[in-house]
Design a protein around this motif. Sequence first.
Motif, mmCIF file in Angstrom:
data_model
loop_
_atom_site.group_PDB
_atom_site.id
_atom_site.type_symbol
_atom_site.label_atom_id
_atom_site.label_comp_id
_atom_site.label_asym_id
_atom_site.label_seq_id
_atom_site.Cartn_x
_atom_site.Cartn_y
_atom_site.Cartn_z
ATOM 1 N N ARG A 4 35.247 29.134 39.799
ATOM 2 C CA ARG A 4 34.078 30.136 39.319
ATOM 3 C C ARG A 4 32.954 30.314 40.713
ATOM 4 O O ARG A 4 32.385 30.758 41.047
ATOM 5 C CB ARG A 4 33.165 29.491 38.183
ATOM 6 N N GLU A 5 33.203 29.551 41.209
ATOM 7 C CA GLU A 5 31.915 28.993 42.916
ATOM 8 C C GLU A 5 31.922 29.929 43.778
ATOM 9 O O GLU A 5 31.103 30.868 43.187
ATOM 10 C CB GLU A 5 32.173 28.055 43.383
ATOM 11 N N ILE A 6 33.811 30.133 43.886
ATOM 12 C CA ILE A 6 34.073 31.292 44.648
ATOM 13 C C ILE A 6 33.845 32.620 44.448
ATOM 14 O O ILE A 6 34.075 33.411 45.407
ATOM 15 C CB ILE A 6 34.454 31.072 45.307
ATOM 16 N N GLY A 7 34.609 32.931 43.082
ATOM 17 C CA GLY A 7 34.192 33.677 42.509
ATOM 18 C C GLY A 7 35.948 34.845 42.620
ATOM 19 O O GLY A 7 35.556 35.895 42.471
ATOM 20 N N GLN A 8 36.414 34.169 42.821
ATOM 21 C CA GLN A 8 38.335 34.858 43.312
ATOM 22 C C GLN A 8 39.211 33.399 42.268
ATOM 23 O O GLN A 8 38.885 32.087 42.136
ATOM 24 C CB GLN A 8 38.329 34.537 44.845
ATOM 25 N N ARG A 9 40.652 33.795 41.970
ATOM 26 C CA ARG A 9 41.881 33.117 41.589
ATOM 27 C C ARG A 9 42.007 32.450 42.297
ATOM 28 O O ARG A 9 42.181 32.613 43.845
ATOM 29 C CB ARG A 9 42.377 34.182 41.279
ATOM 30 N N LEU A 10 42.146 30.893 42.593
ATOM 31 C CA LEU A 10 42.809 30.139 43.317
ATOM 32 C C LEU A 10 44.341 30.248 42.950
ATOM 33 O O LEU A 10 44.693 29.963 43.739
ATOM 34 C CB LEU A 10 42.053 28.590 43.632
ATOM 35 N N LEU A 11 44.533 30.187 41.927
ATOM 36 C CA LEU A 11 46.119 29.514 41.318
ATOM 37 C C LEU A 11 46.537 30.827 39.611
ATOM 38 O O LEU A 11 46.049 31.698 39.234
ATOM 39 C CB LEU A 11 45.363 28.490 39.783
ATOM 40 N N ALA A 12 47.756 30.829 40.320
ATOM 41 C CA ALA A 12 48.702 32.107 39.138
ATOM 42 C C ALA A 12 50.203 30.662 39.046
ATOM 43 O O ALA A 12 50.745 29.901 39.330
ATOM 44 C CB ALA A 12 49.349 32.552 40.334
ATOM 45 N N LYS A 13 50.274 31.290 37.732
ATOM 46 C CA LYS A 13 51.175 30.487 37.143
ATOM 47 C C LYS A 13 52.598 31.190 37.699
ATOM 48 O O LYS A 13 52.486 32.162 38.333
ATOM 49 C CB LYS A 13 51.339 31.631 35.459
ATOM 50 N N ASN A 14 53.337 30.068 37.359
ATOM 51 C CA ASN A 14 54.861 30.103 38.642
ATOM 52 C C ASN A 14 55.874 29.221 37.502
ATOM 53 O O ASN A 14 55.927 28.627 37.872
ATOM 54 C CB ASN A 14 54.419 29.768 39.822
ATOM 55 N N GLY A 15 55.883 29.448 37.068
ATOM 56 C CA GLY A 15 57.143 28.925 35.759
ATOM 57 C C GLY A 15 56.070 28.655 34.973
ATOM 58 O O GLY A 15 55.293 29.191 34.349
ATOM 59 N N ARG A 16 56.808 27.218 34.655
ATOM 60 C CA ARG A 16 55.798 26.170 34.236
ATOM 61 C C ARG A 16 54.524 25.715 34.418
ATOM 62 O O ARG A 16 53.835 24.970 33.517
ATOM 63 C CB ARG A 16 56.687 24.722 32.938
#
Length: 300
Positions: free
Chosen positions: A42-54
């Motif tokens: 939220r602070e940087i306004g960008q996604r840092l993580l994405a789902k990868n399987g489980r």
Amino acid sequence: MLSLERLRTLDALARHGSVSAAADALHVTTSAVSQQLSKLEREIGQRLLAKNGRGVRLTDAGRLLSEHAARILSQVELAESDLEAHRGQVVGELRVSAFPTAARGLFPAALGALRAEHPGLRVRSSELEPEQGIAGVVRGDLDLAVVLDWYNKPMPVPDGLVKAPLLDDPADVAMPAGHRLADRDEVELTEFAEDEWITWGEGEFCHEWLLFTLRSKGVEPIVGHRAGETHTQLNLVAAGLGVCIAPSLGRHPVPEGVVLVPVAQRVRRHVYVVWRADADRRPSIRAAVGALRATAQKLG
């Protein structure tokens, strides 16, 4: 303004590859890790993580920021080190670890001397196997670790760590007093091809060393019992349940009914202390290393 705590969380995730592993490294819950990373996004306004399987993986933005985080945290460590060096006082908190026999054989005298000389320094110690100690120093969970390798099997030390020798620790074969080789002045490891070995836990560095060493001599070891603690191993030997390698450091008192015989081709461990290079100027690190070396020197 980026939060150092959140950058540290991102760095732990990048280093360890999963939320649960990062939580273990930081000694927090998995939900605390997830909350910190959500706040950082939220602070940087960008996604840092994405789902990868489980699990999850870092996005391009996540990888970019994690690289910056590693450099920022290193600079913070350098700044703290320089400030401590400028102050010139051995104060604050120092987190240290040692493998069990070094924790018994070195820590009481060394840490006692450190407290007497520097009462403003608070030391927190723990017993950790060498690989865990090195990993803790790399992560920043520990300030220094006492670790080991063997004369014929080095322990790799990652870049960015400083290494200082403490002592060479000779090891004998411990056997029951009634063993067929108990009256010998020295023995060869190949003479124990038919004996049951009492060794360390599965996967531990010392256990892997024993298997490696015996197999290199054409002996497939018969492992009867495993115990991480030297005194437990020696008591199993006293009960007639097998033989074991018994390093000198921290092994006394030896139980009744156990005989120690040197190996003809001397077996020894190299004991040393490691810390991060970016903390090299901290007076507390230097004081602790000095106390450990002085104690090791007295042991010969």
